[in-house]
Design a protein around this motif. Structure first.
Motif, short mmCIF file in Angstrom:
data_model
loop_
_atom_site.label_atom_id
_atom_site.label_comp_id
_atom_site.label_asym_id
_atom_site.label_seq_id
_atom_site.Cartn_x
_atom_site.Cartn_y
_atom_site.Cartn_z
N GLU A 19 34.99 4.38 -10.52
CA GLU A 19 35.57 4.53 -11.91
C GLU A 19 34.41 4.52 -12.94
OE1 GLU A 19 38.50 1.60 -12.82
OE2 GLU A 19 39.85 2.40 -11.16
N LEU A 20 33.23 4.08 -12.57
CA LEU A 20 31.95 3.99 -13.33
C LEU A 20 31.30 5.22 -13.42
CD1 LEU A 20 30.63 0.29 -12.60
CD2 LEU A 20 31.84 1.05 -14.66
N ASN A 21 31.70 6.21 -12.47
CA ASN A 21 30.92 7.52 -12.22
C ASN A 21 29.73 7.62 -11.78
OD1 ASN A 21 33.16 9.12 -13.63
ND2 ASN A 21 32.36 8.48 -15.47
N LEU A 22 29.62 6.61 -10.67
CA LEU A 22 28.43 6.27 -9.74
C LEU A 22 28.63 7.00 -8.45
CD1 LEU A 22 27.77 2.66 -10.80
CD2 LEU A 22 26.48 4.62 -11.62
N ASN A 23 27.83 7.46 -7.82
CA ASN A 23 27.75 7.99 -6.61
C ASN A 23 27.80 6.81 -5.44
OD1 ASN A 23 27.38 9.80 -4.31
ND2 ASN A 23 25.22 9.52 -4.61
N VAL A 24 28.72 6.62 -4.81
CA VAL A 24 28.97 5.47 -4.10
C VAL A 24 28.70 5.73 -2.37
CG1 VAL A 24 30.37 3.63 -3.04
CG2 VAL A 24 30.50 4.33 -5.68
N LEU A 25 27.98 5.23 -1.60
CA LEU A 25 27.97 5.82 -0.33
C LEU A 25 28.12 4.28 0.74
CD1 LEU A 25 24.24 6.90 -0.74
CD2 LEU A 25 26.37 8.28 -0.65
N ASP A 27 26.47 4.08 3.60
CA ASP A 27 25.14 3.92 4.31
C ASP A 27 24.21 4.10 3.38
OD1 ASP A 27 26.22 3.67 7.09
OD2 ASP A 27 26.70 5.89 6.88
N ASN A 28 22.73 3.43 3.80
CA ASN A 28 21.74 3.61 3.13
C ASN A 28 21.36 5.31 2.51
OD1 ASN A 28 21.30 0.71 2.89
ND2 ASN A 28 19.61 0.84 4.27
N PRO A 29 20.87 5.39 1.66
CA PRO A 29 20.62 6.72 0.99
C PRO A 29 19.11 7.22 1.59
CG PRO A 29 20.17 5.25 -0.70
CD PRO A 29 20.86 4.45 0.16
N ASP A 30 19.05 8.51 1.66
CA ASP A 30 17.72 9.03 2.19
C ASP A 30 17.22 9.60 0.88
OD1 ASP A 30 19.10 11.46 1.65
OD2 ASP A 30 19.35 11.86 3.91
N ILE A 31 15.98 10.32 1.03
CA ILE A 31 15.57 10.95 0.02
C ILE A 31 16.05 11.97 -0.71
CG2 ILE A 31 12.79 10.45 -0.09
CD1 ILE A 31 12.35 12.34 2.05
N ALA A 32 17.10 12.50 0.13
CA ALA A 32 17.75 13.86 -0.60
C ALA A 32 19.07 13.39 -1.54
CB ALA A 32 18.26 14.77 0.46
N ALA A 33 19.26 11.92 -1.39
CA ALA A 33 20.55 11.23 -2.08
C ALA A 33 20.38 11.53 -3.58
CB ALA A 33 20.72 10.09 -1.69
N LYS A 34 21.75 11.42 -4.12
CA LYS A 34 21.47 11.64 -5.63
C LYS A 34 21.54 10.26 -6.09
CE LYS A 34 24.74 12.75 -9.52
NZ LYS A 34 26.14 12.65 -9.68
N TYR A 35 20.62 10.12 -7.14
CA TYR A 35 20.26 8.58 -7.55
C TYR A 35 20.50 8.69 -9.15
CZ TYR A 35 17.83 7.84 -3.27
OH TYR A 35 17.43 7.47 -2.02
N ASN A 105 11.10 5.50 -2.12
CA ASN A 105 10.32 5.24 -3.41
C ASN A 105 11.11 4.76 -4.67
OD1 ASN A 105 7.98 4.58 -4.79
ND2 ASN A 105 7.87 6.51 -5.73
N LYS A 106 12.49 4.13 -4.27
CA LYS A 106 13.17 3.56 -5.21
C LYS A 106 13.58 1.93 -4.98
CE LYS A 106 14.54 7.72 -6.05
NZ LYS A 106 14.14 8.31 -7.45
N HIS A 107 13.83 1.48 -6.07
CA HIS A 107 14.29 -0.01 -6.38
C HIS A 107 15.80 -0.14 -5.80
CE1 HIS A 107 10.46 -1.31 -8.15
NE2 HIS A 107 10.43 0.07 -8.78
N ARG A 108 16.02 -1.26 -5.48
CA ARG A 108 17.45 -1.48 -4.98
C ARG A 108 17.78 -3.10 -5.07
NH1 ARG A 108 18.20 -0.93 1.36
NH2 ARG A 108 16.80 -2.80 2.08
N ARG A 109 18.89 -3.38 -5.63
CA ARG A 109 19.14 -4.65 -5.99
C ARG A 109 20.57 -4.92 -5.44
NH1 ARG A 109 17.71 -8.30 -10.17
NH2 ARG A 109 19.53 -9.70 -10.81
N MET A 110 20.59 -5.87 -4.58
CA MET A 110 21.85 -6.27 -3.55
C MET A 110 22.56 -7.82 -4.13
SD MET A 110 23.63 -8.12 -0.96
CE MET A 110 22.08 -9.20 -0.21
N ARG A 111 23.95 -7.67 -4.46
CA ARG A 111 24.51 -8.72 -4.54
C ARG A 111 25.92 -8.93 -3.54
NH1 ARG A 111 24.22 -11.54 -9.65
NH2 ARG A 111 25.06 -13.30 -8.49
N SER A 112 26.35 -9.95 -3.40
CA SER A 112 27.61 -10.11 -2.48
C SER A 112 28.52 -10.42 -3.63
CB SER A 112 27.23 -11.40 -1.69
OG SER A 112 26.42 -10.99 -0.54
#
Length: 128
Positions: A19-25, A27-35, A105-112
């Motif tokens: 609903e936030l218009n985000l690309n939800v996956l 699995d972990n994205p690869d370099i071709a994923a939409k960021y 070459n991306k940053h990631r932040r994880m929350r439970s």
């Protein structure tokens, strides 16, 4: 009485984040994923209370990761997700984890996130 599976719970969370218009996956994205993107993984459930062999109270946990170009962007996206998931009574638990992925070459932040599912009322209840 109602019962939901890990798959059902994951689908509910994914739809809410979308609903936030985000690309939800899933699995972990690869370099071709939409960021930027969000990775939804590690769904966990634990039945806490049963009546006649039917779960009445179940704890669900799920991990979400925001992936983006900068740490600030991952923080901003995660804050939006936290606010959105409040609509389902999901609360963040524990401390966030931050990493830099060398391959993308991306940053990631994880929350439970955690919530109780009430099988009598078919609703999500706050954990605290």
């Amino acid at each position: 009485m109602y019962e939901i599976s890990d798959e059902d719970f994951t689908r509910i969370v994914v739809r809410k984040v979308e609903e936030l218009n985000l690309n939800v996956l899933l699995d972990n994205p690869d370099i071709a994923a939409k960021y930027p993107c969000v990775v939804c993984n590690n769904t966990y459930s634990n039945v806490l209370l049963c009546e006649n062999n039917i779960p009445v109270k179940t704890r669900f946990q799920i991990n979400l990761e925001t992936w983006a170009t900068s740490k600030y962007e991952t923080m901003n996206l995660m804050n939006k997700i936290i606010i959105k998931l409040r609509e389902l009574n999901l609360a963040p638990v524990g401390n966030p984890t931050e990493m830099h992925d060398e391959i993308t070459n991306k940053h990631r932040r994880m929350r439970s996130f955690e919530v109780f599912f009430n099988g009598l009322t078919n609703s999500f209840d706050r954990t605290k």
